[in-house]
Scaffold this active site. Structure first.
Site, PDB file in Angstrom:
ATOM      1  N   ALA A  51       1.249  39.523  60.289  1.00  0.00           N
ATOM      2  CA  ALA A  51       0.282  38.732  61.048  1.00  0.00           C
ATOM      3  C   ALA A  51       0.561  37.258  60.800  1.00  0.00           C
ATOM      4  O   ALA A  51       1.252  36.899  59.846  1.00  0.00           O
ATOM      5  CB  ALA A  51      -1.136  39.091  60.621  1.00  0.00           C
ATOM      6  N   GLY A  71       1.009  43.629  59.418  1.00  0.00           N
ATOM      7  CA  GLY A  71       0.584  44.004  60.757  1.00  0.00           C
ATOM      8  C   GLY A  71       1.716  44.577  61.595  1.00  0.00           C
ATOM      9  O   GLY A  71       1.473  45.352  62.521  1.00  0.00           O
ATOM     10  N   GLU A 106       1.902  48.137  60.607  1.00  0.00           N
ATOM     11  CA  GLU A 106       0.701  48.771  61.158  1.00  0.00           C
ATOM     12  C   GLU A 106       0.838  48.992  62.662  1.00  0.00           C
ATOM     13  O   GLU A 106       0.355  49.998  63.194  1.00  0.00           O
ATOM     14  CB  GLU A 106      -0.527  47.926  60.826  1.00  0.00           C
ATOM     15  CG  GLU A 106      -0.879  47.984  59.341  1.00  0.00           C
ATOM     16  CD  GLU A 106      -1.992  47.038  58.946  1.00  0.00           C
ATOM     17  OE1 GLU A 106      -3.003  47.506  58.410  1.00  0.00           O
ATOM     18  OE2 GLU A 106      -1.852  45.818  59.172  1.00  0.00           O
ATOM     19  N   GLU A 156       0.086  43.025  51.875  1.00  0.00           N
ATOM     20  CA  GLU A 156      -1.187  42.308  51.923  1.00  0.00           C
ATOM     21  C   GLU A 156      -1.788  42.009  50.554  1.00  0.00           C
ATOM     22  O   GLU A 156      -2.409  40.966  50.366  1.00  0.00           O
ATOM     23  CB  GLU A 156      -2.205  43.105  52.772  1.00  0.00           C
ATOM     24  CG  GLU A 156      -1.972  43.009  54.271  1.00  0.00           C
ATOM     25  CD  GLU A 156      -0.996  44.059  54.799  1.00  0.00           C
ATOM     26  OE1 GLU A 156      -0.920  44.227  56.027  1.00  0.00           O
ATOM     27  OE2 GLU A 156      -0.298  44.703  53.980  1.00  0.00           O
TER      28      GLU A 156
END
Length: 258
Positions: free
Chosen positions: A66, A112, A115, A135
């Site tokens: 992200a 992300g 994911e 993360e």
């Protein structure tokens, strides 16, 4: 419809969606998530498109995570909203999409990015790809389904290790774990995905859509609500403030542990 951060190429029933932010290693910012949602809705209504392939531009990154600069100063409430909106717009939306979505992982798939690949119906990766959920090194947890889809896919113990260490694994290990279905040379990645897509398209599109729904029905979705809540709470910790500051300042984090 025109897009700034993605490219769409259609060929014989297959739509290849490329995340095109090479300067940011294809990192997912809010604008890109929203564009992907719009593109997916557009392709859902396109009767000619029967299979989607999602990949990243270039050979270095699928999606390297992200865009941390967007949320480094978020509050707990904003953190929860970030996860909830992202899951609704993109990750859960892909998982429950009525057309097959293949992730063509052409490089780094981190945070992300991994994911996003996990939300796709299955994954094919180039032989130099690297995957991980880093993360916790920022003082936060995966917030786009990583704590739920990764254990479902590779088992609780392996997922716990990947999430808690924040480390990366290579394609061979990902293949052994069942994280990816196939490991392919970079130049053959998209042709191989299209070969699978063509095989899928020989079958009933109605039956394929129903099969997606039936498989997804076997997994408990309550965990995603817990992930959103706990992801948001992470934004209220001193460790999150230190972790994101260290990342943006390009230094090693010194977590206070609170």
């Amino acid at each position: 419809m025109s897009y700034e951060n993605i490219l769409i190429e259609k060929d014989g029933g297959i739509a290849t969606v490329t995340i095109n932010r090479p300067a940011k290693l294809n990192a997912l910012n809010k604008a890109t998530i929203e564009e992907l949602n719009r593109a997916l809705k557009e392709l859902k209504d396109d009767k000619e498109t029967r299979v989607l392939i999602i990949t990243g531009s270039g050979e270095k990154a699928f999606v390297a995570g992200a865009d941390i600069s967007e949320f480094a100063d978020y509050s707990v409430k904003q953190g929860k909203q970030l996860a909830e909106k992202g899951q609704d717009l993109l990750f859960n939306y892909i998982e429950n999409y009525n057309k097959p979505v293949i992730a063509a992982v052409n490089g780094f798939a981190l945070g992300g990015g991994l994911e996003l690949a996990l939300a796709c119906h299955f994954r094919v990766a180039s032989d130099h790809a690297r995957m991980g959920l880093p993360e916790v090194s920022l003082g936060v947890i995966p917030g786009y389904g990583g704590t739920q889809r990764l254990p479902q896919l590779i088992g609780k113990g392996r997922a716990m290790e990947m999430i808690m260490t924040g480390g990366m694994i290579g394609t061979e290990q990902a293949l052994a774990y069942g994280l990816i279905n196939h490991m392919i040379a970079q130049e053959q990645l998209l042709p191989f995905c299209k070969k699978i897509a063509n095989k899928i398209m020989t079958n009933s599109s109605v039956a394929v859509a129903t099969a997606i729904k039936a498989v997804n029905a076997g997994f408990n979705k309550k965990g995603f609500d817990a992930e959103i809540e706990l992801f948001g709470e992470s934004f209220g910790t001193e460790d999150f403030k230190e972790g994101t500051a260290a990342f943006l300042e390009k230094r090693k984090a010194d977590f206070p542990g609170k």
